[in-house]
Scaffold this active site. Structure first.
Site, PDB file in Angstrom:
ATOM      1  N   CYS A 342      -9.311 -17.943 -15.802  1.00  0.00           N
ATOM      2  CA  CYS A 342     -10.394 -18.925 -15.438  1.00  0.00           C
ATOM      3  C   CYS A 342     -11.071 -19.055 -14.225  1.00  0.00           C
ATOM      4  CB  CYS A 342      -9.895 -20.392 -15.834  1.00  0.00           C
ATOM      5  SG  CYS A 342      -9.007 -20.512 -17.289  1.00  0.00           S
ATOM      6  N   TYR A 371      -1.029  -0.220  -5.582  1.00  0.00           N
ATOM      7  CA  TYR A 371      -1.471  -1.506  -5.433  1.00  0.00           C
ATOM      8  C   TYR A 371      -1.963  -2.159  -6.493  1.00  0.00           C
ATOM      9  CZ  TYR A 371      -1.249   0.390  -0.803  1.00  0.00           C
ATOM     10  OH  TYR A 371      -0.885   1.292   0.367  1.00  0.00           O
TER      11      TYR A 371
HETATM   12  N1  LLP Z   1       1.547   2.290   6.734  1.00  0.00           N
HETATM   13  C1  LLP Z   1       1.053   1.235   6.972  1.00  0.00           C
HETATM   14  C2  LLP Z   1       1.508   0.690   8.126  1.00  0.00           C
HETATM   15  C3  LLP Z   1       0.377   0.629   6.071  1.00  0.00           C
HETATM   16  O1  LLP Z   1      -0.051  -0.591   6.348  1.00  0.00           O
HETATM   17  C4  LLP Z   1      -0.119   1.141   4.744  1.00  0.00           C
HETATM   18  C5  LLP Z   1      -1.083   0.535   3.935  1.00  0.00           C
HETATM   19  C6  LLP Z   1       0.512   2.519   4.632  1.00  0.00           C
HETATM   20  C7  LLP Z   1       1.280   3.320   5.382  1.00  0.00           C
HETATM   21  C8  LLP Z   1       0.116   3.182   3.394  1.00  0.00           C
HETATM   22  O2  LLP Z   1      -1.262   3.314   3.285  1.00  0.00           O
HETATM   23  P1  LLP Z   1      -1.729   4.101   1.882  1.00  0.00           P
HETATM   24  O3  LLP Z   1      -1.380   5.733   2.196  1.00  0.00           O
HETATM   25  O4  LLP Z   1      -1.579   3.734   0.729  1.00  0.00           O
HETATM   26  O5  LLP Z   1      -3.353   4.085   2.209  1.00  0.00           O
HETATM   27  N2  LLP Z   1      -3.979  -3.445  -1.023  1.00  0.00           N
HETATM   28  C9  LLP Z   1      -4.979  -2.327  -0.679  1.00  0.00           C
HETATM   29  C10 LLP Z   1      -4.379  -1.361   0.226  1.00  0.00           C
HETATM   30  C11 LLP Z   1      -3.695  -1.973   1.550  1.00  0.00           C
HETATM   31  C12 LLP Z   1      -3.030  -1.098   2.504  1.00  0.00           C
HETATM   32  C13 LLP Z   1      -2.176  -1.605   3.320  1.00  0.00           C
HETATM   33  N3  LLP Z   1      -1.564  -0.913   4.242  1.00  0.00           N
HETATM   34  C14 LLP Z   1      -5.609  -1.655  -1.811  1.00  0.00           C
HETATM   35  O6  LLP Z   1      -5.363  -1.990  -2.986  1.00  0.00           O
HETATM   36  O7  LLP Z   1      -6.699  -0.855  -1.669  1.00  0.00           O
END
Ligand code: LLP
Length: 420
Positions: A342, A371
C-alpha cells in the site's frame, strides 16, 4: 555472463525450467545459479592471480548460508559489517583468518565476538572506535589487528546513496588525519596497525575513481612506512559495478590489471571486498502477474512481489530488466509493474516497454542477486520469500518461505491487553 537463458521461448536457469520451479515452490521466489556464482568468483580470483591478494566477499550483498558456503569452499574470505554477518560467515565454514570487519558502528559485543573468532583485521572508522577496540582487547587479554578506513575524498560517480568516499559521507577518517590516527594506534597497547583500508562506493562503472583512491592511499602507505609502520595489507573495498541495463562497467580482468599495475612493488597483500559484481547477475526474482488494469492514461501490471521483497527500484530508482518466463513475440506495451504494497512507491518498473503480460504469467526480475533478498523486509506482514539455488539440472531450496507464525513469534501481548 550468466546462466539464465531461453530454450525456445521458455526461460531456464542452467538446465532447469523456471516454470517448473515456480509450480513447485510458489511465487514469488529468488533464484540463483551456482554455475554463475562460481564463474563470477573465479573471474575475480583469476584477475588478481599474479599478485598477492585476498578476496573477502562482501556478505551484505547476499548472505544466504548456502551461497556463503559456496564461496568459502572456493577459498573466499569475507567482509562483514555486523555480529550477525560474523555468525553467518563462521557457520558457512569461513576461515576467520580471512575475515575483515568493516562498518562505522561496531558495538563492544561485536568487537568481542570478532576478537574471540580471531579475525584478520578490524577496519576502524573513528578514533573512538579505536579506543573501544583497544579496551575490549585489553579485557580479553588480546591484541587486535587494525587498519583505518580512510576517506580519500574521490567522487565515485554513482548513486548518492551508495557513494561512500566523499568527504561529506559518514565513512572512514580523512586521509589527512590518518598519520596521526596511526600514531595513536601505535601508542595503545592492545591494537596493532597492520593495514590501510578504503571503500569509495558501489556500482562504479569506471576505473578512474578506483585508481584515484588507490593513488591517495598508496601515498599514505609510503608515509606510514617512513614513519616505521609495518603495513602489510591494503584493502581497497568493493564497488565494481555490473550491467543492469546499458552500463558497461570494466570487466574484472581489466580492473584487476589496473590495480596490479598501480600496486607493483608496494609489498602489500591486496584485499578486495566485492559483493555485487559476484552475486548481482547470478540471481533473479520470479513473480507472477496477479492482475492487469488500464487506468486513465496508464496501464498497470500488478505482480505478487512488492517493495518488501525487492526494495532497490523504490529506494534507488534502480533499473532491473524484466523477462517473461514464457516469452511471446508480440508488440510491446508501455506499463508500470507494481506490487501489492500500500504505497505508490511500490513498483518494480515504471513506464517500461514490456510484453503484454496477462493474469497468471510469470515474470523474471533480472540482476537481483545482490542487495535483493538481503534488503527484503516483512512490511505489510508479508513473509519473506524462498530462495532457490540451481546447480546443473537440480534445484535446492536454500531458504524456505517464512510462515505467518514465524512473523509473530517474537511478539507478545501484555496481560493488560489480553481479552478477559
Ligand atoms: N565493502 C564495504 C565497506 C562496503 O560498504 C560495501 C558495500 C562493499 C564492500 C561491497 O560493495 P559492492 O562490491 O557490492 O559494490 N544496497 C545498495 C548497495 C549498498 C552498498 C553498501 N556497501 C544497492 O542495492 O545498490
Amino acid at each position: 555472463m550468466h546462466h539464465f537463458k531461453y530454450r525456445g521461448d521458455e526461460l531456464y536457469c542452467e538446465d532447469v525450467s523456471i516454470e517448473k520451479i515456480a509450480d513447485a515452490v510458489g511465487t514469488p521466489f529468488y533464484l540463483y545459479s551456482a554455475a554463475t556464482l562460481e564463474r563470477h568468483y573465479r573471474a575475480f580470483e583469476d584477475a588478481l592471480k599474479t599478485t598477492d591478494h585476498l578476496i573477502c566477499y562482501s556478505v551484505k550483498a547476499n548472505s544466504n548460508l548456502a551461497i556463503l558456503s559456496q564461496f568459502a569452499r572456493l577459498g573466499s574470505g569475507f567482509d562483514i559489517v555486523s555480529g550477525g554477518e560474523l555468525f553467518r560467515a563462521l557457520k558457512s565454514g569461513g576461515d576467520p583468518k580471512k575475515i575483515v570487519f568493516s562498518g562505522v558502528g561496531k558495538t563492544r559485543e561485536e568487537i568481542r565476538e570478532a576478537l574471540a573468532a580471531g579475525i584478520l583485521m578490524f577496519n576502524v572508522e573513528s578514533l573512538q572506535e579505536l579506543h573501544e577496540i583497544d579496551s575490549v582487547a585489553a579485557a580479553a587479554g588480546k591484541t587486535a589487528p587494525v587498519a583505518f578506513r580512510v576517506n580519500p575524498d574521490v567522487d565515485p560517480k554513482t548513486h548518492p546513496y551508495i557513494s561512500t568516499g566523499l568527504k561529506q559521507n559518514k565513512f572512514g577518517i580523512p586521509v589527512v588525519q590518518a598519520l596521526a590516527a596511526y600514531r595513536t594506534a601505535q601508542s595503545l597497547p592492545h591494537v596493532t596497525p597492520i593495514g590501510v583500508d578504503c571503500h569509495i562506493g558501489s556500482q562504479l562503472t569506471e576505473i578512474a575513481p578506483f585508481v584515484d583512491a588507490l593513488t591517495r592511499v598508496k601515498d599514505l602507505v609510503a608515509q606510514l612506512r617512513d614513519d616505521g609502520f609495518e603495513i602489510r595489507y591494503l584493502d581497497l573495498g568493493g564497488g565494481l559495478g555490473i550491467t543492469y541495463d546499458e552500463e558497461e562497467p570494466p570487466h574484472p580482468t581489466k580492473y584487476g590489471r589496473e590495480l596490479i599495475e598501480n600496486t607493483v612493488g608496494l609489498g602489500c597483500t591486496l584485499i578486495l571486498e566485492p559483493g555485487r559484481v559476484i552475486v548481482g547477475n547470478a540471481g533473479i526474482m520470479v513473480t507472477r502477474v496477479l492482475y492487469t488494469k488500464q487506468n486513465l492514461g496508464k496501464k498497470f501490471v500488478i505482480v505478487d512481489a512488492g517493495m518488501n521483497d525487492l526494495l532497490r527500484p523504490s529506494l534507488y530508482q534502480a533499473y532491473h530488466r524484466l523477462q517473461a518466463v514464457r516469452r511471446r513475440i508480440t508488440e510491446m506495451v508501455l506499463a508500470d509493474v507494481v506490487g501489492p504494497i500500500c504505497e505508490s512507491g511500490d513498483f518494480l518498473a515504471q513506464d517500461r516497454e514490456i510484453q503484454p503480460y496477462e493474469k497468471g504469467d510469470l515474470m523474471a526480475v533480472m540482476s537481483v542477486g545482490a542487495y535483493g533478498f538481503a534488503m527484503a523486509s516483512n512490511y505489510n506482514t508479508r513473509p519473506r520469500v524462498p530462495e532457490v539455488l540451481v546447480s546443473d539440472d537440480r534445484y535446492y531450496m536454500i531458504r524456505r518461505r517464512e510462515t505467518l507464525a514465524e512473523l509473530i513469534a517474537a511478539e507478545e501481548v501484555p496481560d493488560f491487553l489480553r481479552n478477559p
